[in-house]
Scaffold this motif. Sequence first.
Motif, PDB file in Angstrom:
ATOM      1  N   VAL A   1     -12.966 -44.096  -7.482  1.00  0.00           N
ATOM      2  CA  VAL A   1     -14.384 -43.717  -8.138  1.00  0.00           C
ATOM      3  C   VAL A   1     -15.098 -44.358  -9.013  1.00  0.00           C
ATOM      4  O   VAL A   1     -14.611 -43.648 -10.576  1.00  0.00           O
ATOM      5  CB  VAL A   1     -13.918 -41.325  -8.283  1.00  0.00           C
ATOM      6  N   GLN A   2     -15.958 -44.834  -8.863  1.00  0.00           N
ATOM      7  CA  GLN A   2     -16.966 -45.115 -10.083  1.00  0.00           C
ATOM      8  C   GLN A   2     -17.993 -45.144 -10.244  1.00  0.00           C
ATOM      9  O   GLN A   2     -18.888 -45.576 -10.749  1.00  0.00           O
ATOM     10  CB  GLN A   2     -16.491 -47.044  -9.854  1.00  0.00           C
ATOM     11  N   SER A   3     -18.408 -44.032  -9.237  1.00  0.00           N
ATOM     12  CA  SER A   3     -19.744 -43.743  -9.298  1.00  0.00           C
ATOM     13  C   SER A   3     -20.736 -41.994  -8.966  1.00  0.00           C
ATOM     14  O   SER A   3     -19.058 -40.713  -8.919  1.00  0.00           O
ATOM     15  CB  SER A   3     -21.293 -44.445  -8.029  1.00  0.00           C
ATOM     16  N   ASN A   4     -20.627 -41.895  -7.978  1.00  0.00           N
ATOM     17  CA  ASN A   4     -20.833 -40.398  -7.942  1.00  0.00           C
ATOM     18  C   ASN A   4     -20.200 -39.908  -5.828  1.00  0.00           C
ATOM     19  O   ASN A   4     -20.784 -39.441  -5.868  1.00  0.00           O
ATOM     20  CB  ASN A   4     -22.626 -40.084  -7.506  1.00  0.00           C
ATOM     21  N   ALA A   5     -19.686 -41.085  -5.742  1.00  0.00           N
ATOM     22  CA  ALA A   5     -19.133 -40.641  -4.442  1.00  0.00           C
ATOM     23  C   ALA A   5     -17.206 -40.652  -4.549  1.00  0.00           C
ATOM     24  O   ALA A   5     -17.184 -41.203  -4.911  1.00  0.00           O
ATOM     25  CB  ALA A   5     -19.412 -41.654  -3.096  1.00  0.00           C
ATOM     26  N   VAL A   6     -16.724 -39.419  -3.645  1.00  0.00           N
ATOM     27  CA  VAL A   6     -15.153 -39.715  -3.732  1.00  0.00           C
ATOM     28  C   VAL A   6     -15.056 -39.451  -1.755  1.00  0.00           C
ATOM     29  O   VAL A   6     -15.656 -39.257  -1.008  1.00  0.00           O
ATOM     30  CB  VAL A   6     -15.026 -38.023  -3.925  1.00  0.00           C
TER      31      VAL A   6
ATOM     32  N   THR B   1     -21.562 -49.676  -4.741  1.00  0.00           N
ATOM     33  CA  THR B   1     -21.502 -49.490  -2.699  1.00  0.00           C
ATOM     34  C   THR B   1     -21.989 -48.416  -2.608  1.00  0.00           C
ATOM     35  O   THR B   1     -21.945 -47.229  -2.759  1.00  0.00           O
ATOM     36  CB  THR B   1     -20.506 -51.013  -3.293  1.00  0.00           C
ATOM     37  N   GLU B   2     -22.079 -48.207  -0.929  1.00  0.00           N
ATOM     38  CA  GLU B   2     -21.831 -47.533  -0.276  1.00  0.00           C
ATOM     39  C   GLU B   2     -20.732 -46.541  -0.252  1.00  0.00           C
ATOM     40  O   GLU B   2     -20.528 -45.501   0.565  1.00  0.00           O
ATOM     41  CB  GLU B   2     -22.211 -48.130   1.511  1.00  0.00           C
ATOM     42  N   LEU B   3     -19.312 -47.252  -0.770  1.00  0.00           N
ATOM     43  CA  LEU B   3     -18.103 -47.142  -0.574  1.00  0.00           C
ATOM     44  C   LEU B   3     -17.955 -46.241  -2.441  1.00  0.00           C
ATOM     45  O   LEU B   3     -16.795 -46.399  -2.091  1.00  0.00           O
ATOM     46  CB  LEU B   3     -16.956 -47.786  -0.152  1.00  0.00           C
ATOM     47  N   GLY B   4     -19.102 -46.153  -2.680  1.00  0.00           N
ATOM     48  CA  GLY B   4     -18.739 -45.450  -4.043  1.00  0.00           C
ATOM     49  C   GLY B   4     -18.014 -46.388  -5.334  1.00  0.00           C
ATOM     50  O   GLY B   4     -17.951 -45.892  -6.249  1.00  0.00           O
ATOM     51  N   THR B   5     -17.884 -47.891  -4.844  1.00  0.00           N
ATOM     52  CA  THR B   5     -16.958 -48.391  -5.750  1.00  0.00           C
ATOM     53  C   THR B   5     -18.570 -49.037  -6.688  1.00  0.00           C
ATOM     54  O   THR B   5     -19.456 -49.652  -6.380  1.00  0.00           O
ATOM     55  CB  THR B   5     -16.164 -49.558  -4.593  1.00  0.00           C
TER      56      THR B   5
ATOM     57  N   HIS C   1     -13.006 -43.373  13.154  1.00  0.00           N
ATOM     58  CA  HIS C   1     -12.103 -43.992  13.218  1.00  0.00           C
ATOM     59  C   HIS C   1     -10.398 -43.365  12.888  1.00  0.00           C
ATOM     60  O   HIS C   1      -9.174 -42.962  13.081  1.00  0.00           O
ATOM     61  CB  HIS C   1     -11.518 -45.433  13.931  1.00  0.00           C
ATOM     62  N   THR C   2     -10.429 -43.039  11.835  1.00  0.00           N
ATOM     63  CA  THR C   2     -10.196 -42.993  10.378  1.00  0.00           C
ATOM     64  C   THR C   2      -9.657 -41.588   9.917  1.00  0.00           C
ATOM     65  O   THR C   2      -8.800 -40.749   9.489  1.00  0.00           O
ATOM     66  CB  THR C   2      -9.876 -43.563   9.303  1.00  0.00           C
ATOM     67  N   GLY C   3     -10.904 -40.759  10.097  1.00  0.00           N
ATOM     68  CA  GLY C   3     -10.871 -39.680   9.478  1.00  0.00           C
ATOM     69  C   GLY C   3     -11.477 -39.523   8.548  1.00  0.00           C
ATOM     70  O   GLY C   3     -11.428 -38.313   7.985  1.00  0.00           O
ATOM     71  N   GLU C   4     -11.883 -40.352   7.808  1.00  0.00           N
ATOM     72  CA  GLU C   4     -12.051 -40.578   5.985  1.00  0.00           C
ATOM     73  C   GLU C   4     -13.405 -40.066   6.456  1.00  0.00           C
ATOM     74  O   GLU C   4     -14.781 -40.235   6.535  1.00  0.00           O
ATOM     75  CB  GLU C   4     -12.625 -42.061   5.876  1.00  0.00           C
ATOM     76  N   VAL C   5     -14.046 -38.887   4.710  1.00  0.00           N
ATOM     77  CA  VAL C   5     -15.095 -38.153   4.921  1.00  0.00           C
ATOM     78  C   VAL C   5     -15.213 -39.177   3.337  1.00  0.00           C
ATOM     79  O   VAL C   5     -14.741 -39.645   3.058  1.00  0.00           O
ATOM     80  CB  VAL C   5     -14.905 -36.782   4.258  1.00  0.00           C
ATOM     81  N   ARG C   6     -16.691 -38.824   3.571  1.00  0.00           N
ATOM     82  CA  ARG C   6     -17.501 -38.470   2.270  1.00  0.00           C
ATOM     83  C   ARG C   6     -18.192 -37.339   1.585  1.00  0.00           C
ATOM     84  O   ARG C   6     -18.753 -36.742   2.343  1.00  0.00           O
ATOM     85  CB  ARG C   6     -19.146 -39.744   2.336  1.00  0.00           C
TER      86      ARG C   6
ATOM     87  N   THR D   1      -9.113 -42.869  -1.799  1.00  0.00           N
ATOM     88  CA  THR D   1      -8.764 -44.234  -0.789  1.00  0.00           C
ATOM     89  C   THR D   1      -9.778 -44.335  -1.391  1.00  0.00           C
ATOM     90  O   THR D   1      -9.319 -45.878  -1.543  1.00  0.00           O
ATOM     91  CB  THR D   1      -9.870 -43.906   0.996  1.00  0.00           C
ATOM     92  N   GLN D   2     -10.853 -44.737  -2.007  1.00  0.00           N
ATOM     93  CA  GLN D   2     -11.675 -45.492  -2.817  1.00  0.00           C
ATOM     94  C   GLN D   2     -11.940 -45.360  -4.125  1.00  0.00           C
ATOM     95  O   GLN D   2     -11.776 -44.010  -4.501  1.00  0.00           O
ATOM     96  CB  GLN D   2     -13.208 -45.725  -2.248  1.00  0.00           C
TER      97      GLN D   2
END
Lengths: 345, 345, 345, 345
Positions: free
Chosen positions: A284-289, A143-147, A314-319, A281-282
């Motif tokens: 890490v199941q592929s190539n994204a943190v 997914t777009e969230l690395g999940t 809004h949260t400042g979460e980074v990829r 925050t997610q």
Amino acid sequence: MSAFASDNYAGVHPDVLAAIGAADALGHVVAYGADPVTARAVERVREHLGADAHVFFVWGGTAANILCLESLAPLAHQAIICAESAHIYVDEGGAPERLLSRKLLPVATPDGKLTPALAATRAIRFGDEHAVQPAVISITQSTELGTRYSPEEIRALADFAHDHGMLLHLDGARIMNAAAAQGISLRAATRDLGIDALSLGATKNGALGAEAVVLWEDRFAEGFAWRRKSAMQLASKHRYVAAQVDALLTDGLWERNASHSNAMARRLADAVRDIPGIKVTQDVQSNAVFALLPETVREALYADDFVFYVWDEHTGEVRWMCSWDTTEADVDAFAAAVDRHSAAS
Amino acid sequence: MSAFASDNYAGVHPDVLAAIGAADALGHVVAYGADPVTARAVERVREHLGADAHVFFVWGGTAANILCLESLAPLAHQAIICAESAHIYVDEGGAPERLLSRKLLPVATPDGKLTPALAATRAIRFGDEHAVQPAVISITQSTELGTRYSPEEIRALADFAHDHGMLLHLDGARIMNAAAAQGISLRAATRDLGIDALSLGATKNGALGAEAVVLWEDRFAEGFAWRRKSAMQLASKHRYVAAQVDALLTDGLWERNASHSNAMARRLADAVRDIPGIKVTQDVQSNAVFALLPETVREALYADDFVFYVWDEHTGEVRWMCSWDTTEADVDAFAAAVDRHSAAS
Amino acid sequence: MSAFASDNYAGVHPDVLAAIGAADALGHVVAYGADPVTARAVERVREHLGADAHVFFVWGGTAANILCLESLAPLAHQAIICAESAHIYVDEGGAPERLLSRKLLPVATPDGKLTPALAATRAIRFGDEHAVQPAVISITQSTELGTRYSPEEIRALADFAHDHGMLLHLDGARIMNAAAAQGISLRAATRDLGIDALSLGATKNGALGAEAVVLWEDRFAEGFAWRRKSAMQLASKHRYVAAQVDALLTDGLWERNASHSNAMARRLADAVRDIPGIKVTQDVQSNAVFALLPETVREALYADDFVFYVWDEHTGEVRWMCSWDTTEADVDAFAAAVDRHSAAS
Amino acid sequence: MSAFASDNYAGVHPDVLAAIGAADALGHVVAYGADPVTARAVERVREHLGADAHVFFVWGGTAANILCLESLAPLAHQAIICAESAHIYVDEGGAPERLLSRKLLPVATPDGKLTPALAATRAIRFGDEHAVQPAVISITQSTELGTRYSPEEIRALADFAHDHGMLLHLDGARIMNAAAAQGISLRAATRDLGIDALSLGATKNGALGAEAVVLWEDRFAEGFAWRRKSAMQLASKHRYVAAQVDALLTDGLWERNASHSNAMARRLADAVRDIPGIKVTQDVQSNAVFALLPETVREALYADDFVFYVWDEHTGEVRWMCSWDTTEADVDAFAAAVDRHSAAS
């Protein structure tokens, strides 16, 4: 540049460049895909995804997605259920609406993953002429969230879709990362789970600019040639697109590239996870943190010329994305910088 | 394969492949066009076409045309006047109608060339809400029939268009062939004649798959980024597209390639013109030869594995295209075969 | 039939039918709107909405909405922020996506009303070529849930929109109900609050089938004639559409009709509010009552041949609409039945 | 006003107005077509056009045409062959391109009538992905030039279409004029000749604003409800549209209206044919007269307040239309004026 911004920042794998060169060495060949390089690439995809697969090459991932969706839902009143975070919903500049004149029905998710229960909130009003008719569920793997969906989760969505007269599309911009992480074949990760149409991503895995549309039923492929042409995705010097996909699917290159980028993401997550102030925050199941970190740390990293994106303003979460060419040294240097700036903040 | 079928059958010029390799050697660079390779390529196009040129790279020629037309005629009721033989009218699978939802107004021509008088037959009903409103004249240089507008002819069309509140687009899939044949710069062949938007073709001139949209007024370029993105023509690894155009525009490569293919077409025309039974049907002003020949001769050439297309099914007229990599030996062997089979028929 | 299903179930007000007859008595008149009936109707709308109003008549409300939106946001990458319950989002069969190829950005609301804070969650990514660009906020007055914006609330949304380079559209299918309830003029309820484009509903107020598009700036109206024609909403015998709107706006008929239907809704709400088991779920601020009631009561009412719709399949919430021709006796009989069946359950 | 400008200048036939009144007298009925008036009207159309006919009512003729074409050619790459003079090609403001994103393939004709030979010039390139695929032939009966296909001519076109895998649409804005002139039933004039989809015109025959889409195969009707809704042609107070068509098809009203307007056109043609300087240019086979006349005569007629249109700006050819309410006195007065001004010129 040491970049964790996107797997699109990476270059082209040497074997892919070599394949382009080999295709070039043939001299004159027929244009628009009736050439031997394309024929071989189609066969290669079929080796991986089934002899019954219809395979078409295009330049870009947005195009692969849209042409898959149009193949499954050819009429304007047919709608597509997707996660609110889906690339087709938020990052394609309105291409699905522009090209298809079709409505996407977004569903909020905690982790970028649809479930039958979530999809059910949008699978309503069948037969009501005032409402668009849900015809396709589109999911992204990874997914777009690395999940990552488990095979069982995809199978459940396929069953749900089919039980309700819908079809299942998989945006596989990073399907190679998911399959490699699961240690299963591309087919086991897609068609065997009930996927009806696949956007097979190659660019992020080391290609220059090449994706494939894979359809497993004749009725979905009927008229595809015109869909691709009128969507401006039929390459004239077609061999150079096909050769890239062929190269990645030869001798396990796709899996090596994907496994490497997955490993780099895990290495990064492991290195930063316990740093005070950092929160991964997610899963890490592929190539994204995905991570939360203090703004001061983020700015200090930018000042060091590290490049990455804020995912959620809004949260400042980074990829932080890893790619086939990310090195252990890249990861270690970045993690050390995170540690150093966190300690200083 | 000795092919006179299409300049798209040719491979990629070695200097273009080298430029792709050089772009690759940079390692990680920003995606989607914010990279130094693209910046340099944009500057290169501006050196040729004017510092005021807005330059955008896309993968294919159909896309370049459609994005030019949308930039000049952004609203659905605006119509485009073109020759009945225009590529946008007959060979783009309905992409202009699909993508733009816009009507093309075709005009029959003897040689693929519009004139103010011909365009005037379609430049009617201004202000009538029942009729689409002509907003753009689109011409092709060199034309789909291998003919060429003189600079004066283009200037006259630009004046006609502007005098009637319309704009002028040039499909320059082979503008390099035309400019080289006329011995003038690309700018002298386009903007200096009043062209408002140019599809700058590179693929047929030796690129792998790259074209540029060139717009000379800010208002035409406004919003272009979204037009390109939603038309699925924004390459993620953008440097590899830009590098191709840069290479062709460096050190006169475009002109050498174009002049060579033009010369090969003239050589072919001169060699077959006087063969009994052969009639060259259009002036050979770029890299194409159109000819009538006996069906028996055509079939004999096919049996020899020469590849070329019948252009007009009713008359049997054929098209022979030369490209940057056509050799004198290719031409001479083909002309000899035409001569031999004609004598035998 | 005693129906509380929709204000579209009502017939045509006798004065509107008479106006149609009067328009007919003129014999031959020019078609497509260049007739004296239309001219008078346009002037009538301007008396109510301002001398600077551009006024165009169409057959249906979906068309009025879409043509307003296209006038404010003419380009495909421009997006429209609206409530998740907006008619344009859920009840127009995908017409906005089909006709405009544009993305709607839905926002969940408790009561069908947007606020600047809610709209702000979608007013993001300005300048990002990967994302559609919010260009219009569209609100409905009175809302699909029977609630009503105060003038101050609309003004705040207009200011928010304009401060962010966006425009404000009002779907006024029931603007007459809202203005009548507030005791203000149609202009005070729309343009004076900063509305840029208004879908002026007439059909639900007693017309046969007529709505108006009202635009207050020349730039929004430019090209509208072609937008309407190509959207298939230019009536050939145009006078009969215009005459309907004229009749409703003459001698306060619109206000009498609207006030009456509003009063009937209040009467109904008051009559059922305290019945055990009945819960009125939204403020009754126009001509609709939303309520929760036991399923057995609902079925008993259906068995009595009362007609109304379930609004929310999950909660069982129903909608009871009153119209210009709902009588006190209709309301009282229905309320009595609700009471009777509730007591029995 | 004594007008020969258009049959849309006419008013509504009294029986149609009465039918609207009768529909109104029912009080509350279900909206959107699930009402008894619509049910009866559908049955009425089926009495005329076959029990297997799928019947849908819309407001306007452009919409009827476009929805017919979309039903026969649901995919964007399917193209429609039509006469260059067809209303869908020249007078619908680009609606077919806008709504359908589809290409029309125009054919020049001397009299507004296609033939198999003419259609064959456009029925080419089947299977070629670079070209749109002809899927429908669309003809107009009676034509925009007042001419009429014989039943045999339509049958030949139907056979040609079907033999080439295409379908046949009839724009019947004036099919009632043609059938009345031929003395055959509406079914004998359409379905019995092989027509697949019919735009059944009522407005020009005396309705207020009502047309029907008639489709004879289930597969064409599938999904039509959404096509109509998303094309903004589903009337909420639907009974008033349906009642109009019902009235015209009851007790032969359609035929009386059509025969009368046809007779008035013949009367006019006969009265002016032999006036020196006047040339009737097309066969008068329905309710239109096309003629050439001196410009001075035309201007003198305009000065007398007669209203009619120049059809061809280049030749000055004019069109004189008769309608259901044209009187013999109207015709005689007009013919006398033509005679008088011609003598004076």
